[in-house]
Design a protein around this motif. Structure first.
Motif, short mmCIF file in Angstrom:
data_model
loop_
_atom_site.label_atom_id
_atom_site.label_comp_id
_atom_site.label_asym_id
_atom_site.label_seq_id
_atom_site.Cartn_x
_atom_site.Cartn_y
_atom_site.Cartn_z
N ILE A 129 61.05 37.02 -7.80
CA ILE A 129 60.01 36.69 -6.83
C ILE A 129 58.89 35.90 -7.50
N ILE A 130 58.50 36.32 -8.70
CA ILE A 130 57.44 35.61 -9.43
C ILE A 130 57.87 34.19 -9.77
N PHE A 131 59.08 34.04 -10.33
CA PHE A 131 59.57 32.69 -10.63
C PHE A 131 59.58 31.84 -9.36
N SER A 132 60.09 32.40 -8.30
CA SER A 132 60.17 31.67 -7.04
C SER A 132 58.79 31.27 -6.55
N PHE A 133 57.87 32.20 -6.58
CA PHE A 133 56.51 31.93 -6.13
C PHE A 133 55.88 30.79 -6.93
N ILE A 134 56.06 30.83 -8.26
CA ILE A 134 55.47 29.79 -9.11
C ILE A 134 55.98 28.41 -8.71
N ALA A 194 64.04 23.52 -4.80
CA ALA A 194 65.42 23.95 -5.11
C ALA A 194 65.41 25.09 -6.13
N LEU A 195 64.58 24.98 -7.16
CA LEU A 195 64.49 26.05 -8.14
C LEU A 195 64.00 27.34 -7.49
N ALA A 196 62.97 27.23 -6.67
CA ALA A 196 62.42 28.42 -6.01
C ALA A 196 63.47 29.10 -5.14
N LEU A 197 64.24 28.31 -4.41
CA LEU A 197 65.29 28.88 -3.56
C LEU A 197 66.38 29.56 -4.40
N ALA A 198 66.72 28.95 -5.52
CA ALA A 198 67.73 29.56 -6.40
C ALA A 198 67.22 30.88 -6.96
N PHE A 199 65.97 30.94 -7.34
CA PHE A 199 65.43 32.18 -7.89
C PHE A 199 65.34 33.27 -6.82
N ILE A 200 64.90 32.93 -5.64
CA ILE A 200 64.70 33.96 -4.62
C ILE A 200 66.03 34.47 -4.08
N THR A 201 67.03 33.59 -3.99
CA THR A 201 68.33 34.03 -3.45
C THR A 201 69.27 34.54 -4.54
N GLY A 202 69.09 34.07 -5.75
CA GLY A 202 69.99 34.42 -6.84
C GLY A 202 71.16 33.47 -6.95
N ALA A 203 71.30 32.54 -6.01
CA ALA A 203 72.39 31.57 -6.05
C ALA A 203 72.14 30.56 -7.18
N PHE A 204 73.17 30.31 -7.96
CA PHE A 204 73.07 29.38 -9.09
C PHE A 204 71.91 29.76 -10.01
N GLU A 241 72.11 28.61 -13.79
CA GLU A 241 71.89 27.17 -13.86
C GLU A 241 70.43 26.82 -13.58
N ALA A 242 69.85 27.46 -12.57
CA ALA A 242 68.45 27.20 -12.22
C ALA A 242 67.53 27.61 -13.36
N SER A 243 67.82 28.74 -13.98
CA SER A 243 67.00 29.20 -15.11
C SER A 243 67.03 28.20 -16.25
N LEU A 244 68.22 27.70 -16.57
CA LEU A 244 68.34 26.73 -17.66
C LEU A 244 67.69 25.40 -17.32
N GLY A 289 60.83 33.49 -20.77
CA GLY A 289 61.23 34.26 -19.59
C GLY A 289 62.43 33.66 -18.89
N LEU A 290 62.45 32.36 -18.80
CA LEU A 290 63.57 31.67 -18.14
C LEU A 290 64.87 31.84 -18.93
N LEU A 291 64.80 31.78 -20.25
CA LEU A 291 66.00 31.99 -21.06
C LEU A 291 66.49 33.43 -20.94
N PHE A 292 65.56 34.37 -20.92
CA PHE A 292 65.93 35.77 -20.73
C PHE A 292 66.61 35.95 -19.38
N ALA A 293 66.06 35.32 -18.36
CA ALA A 293 66.65 35.40 -17.02
C ALA A 293 68.04 34.78 -17.00
N ALA A 294 68.21 33.64 -17.67
CA ALA A 294 69.51 32.98 -17.69
C ALA A 294 70.58 33.87 -18.30
N VAL A 295 70.22 34.61 -19.32
CA VAL A 295 71.18 35.47 -20.01
C VAL A 295 71.49 36.73 -19.20
N HIS A 296 70.49 37.30 -18.55
CA HIS A 296 70.67 38.58 -17.87
C HIS A 296 71.06 38.47 -16.41
#
Length: 131
Positions: free
Chosen positions: A12-17, A57-67, A70-73, A111-118
């Protein structure tokens, strides 16, 4: 359960940003274009529009979890590009605050790299090109 909640809050935070960043660009595309042009990039208005839609597009990927991975990277690459292009060493003579802005981008990258891995955890659309 706490892990899933923490990851959802992070999403949610990533998406909001990124929604907020895109919103500022859409609200003042000319100002964004001027900022891009001042950094020495050509076709500043076009790049401002591209950046705004990319951030959506990044915000939508973070909020939905789709891709999500890839979005994190991609977001990590984008954030580091922004750090160097708009807050890098050439800007440090103008203001010491620019050093702080530059460093903050690396915190965001971590944070984005951590998200990409997890990954996106529960309650996510699990589409991915990398898995």
């Amino acid at each position: 359960m706490a892990r899933a909640i923490a990851i959802i809050l992070a999403r949610i935070i990533f998406s909001f940003i990124f929604f907020m960043a895109a919103g500022f660009k859409f609200a003042g595309i000319g100002t964004t274009a001027d900022y891009i042009a001042a950094a020495g990039f050509p076709m500043a208005t076009f790049l401002a529009w591209i950046a705004a839609f990319f951030e959506i597009a990044l915000a939508l990927a973070f909020i939905t979890g789709a891709f999500f991975t890839e979005a994190s990277l991609l977001a990590g690459i984008y954030v580091i590009f922004l750090a160097f292009a708009f807050h890098g060493p050439s800007h440090w003579q103008q203001s010491q605050a620019e050093i702080g802005f530059f460093i903050d981008h690396f915190t965001f990258l971590a944070g984005l790299l951590f998200a990409a891995v997890h990954g996106p955890e529960k309650w996510a659309l699990r589409h991915s090109l990398l898995r």
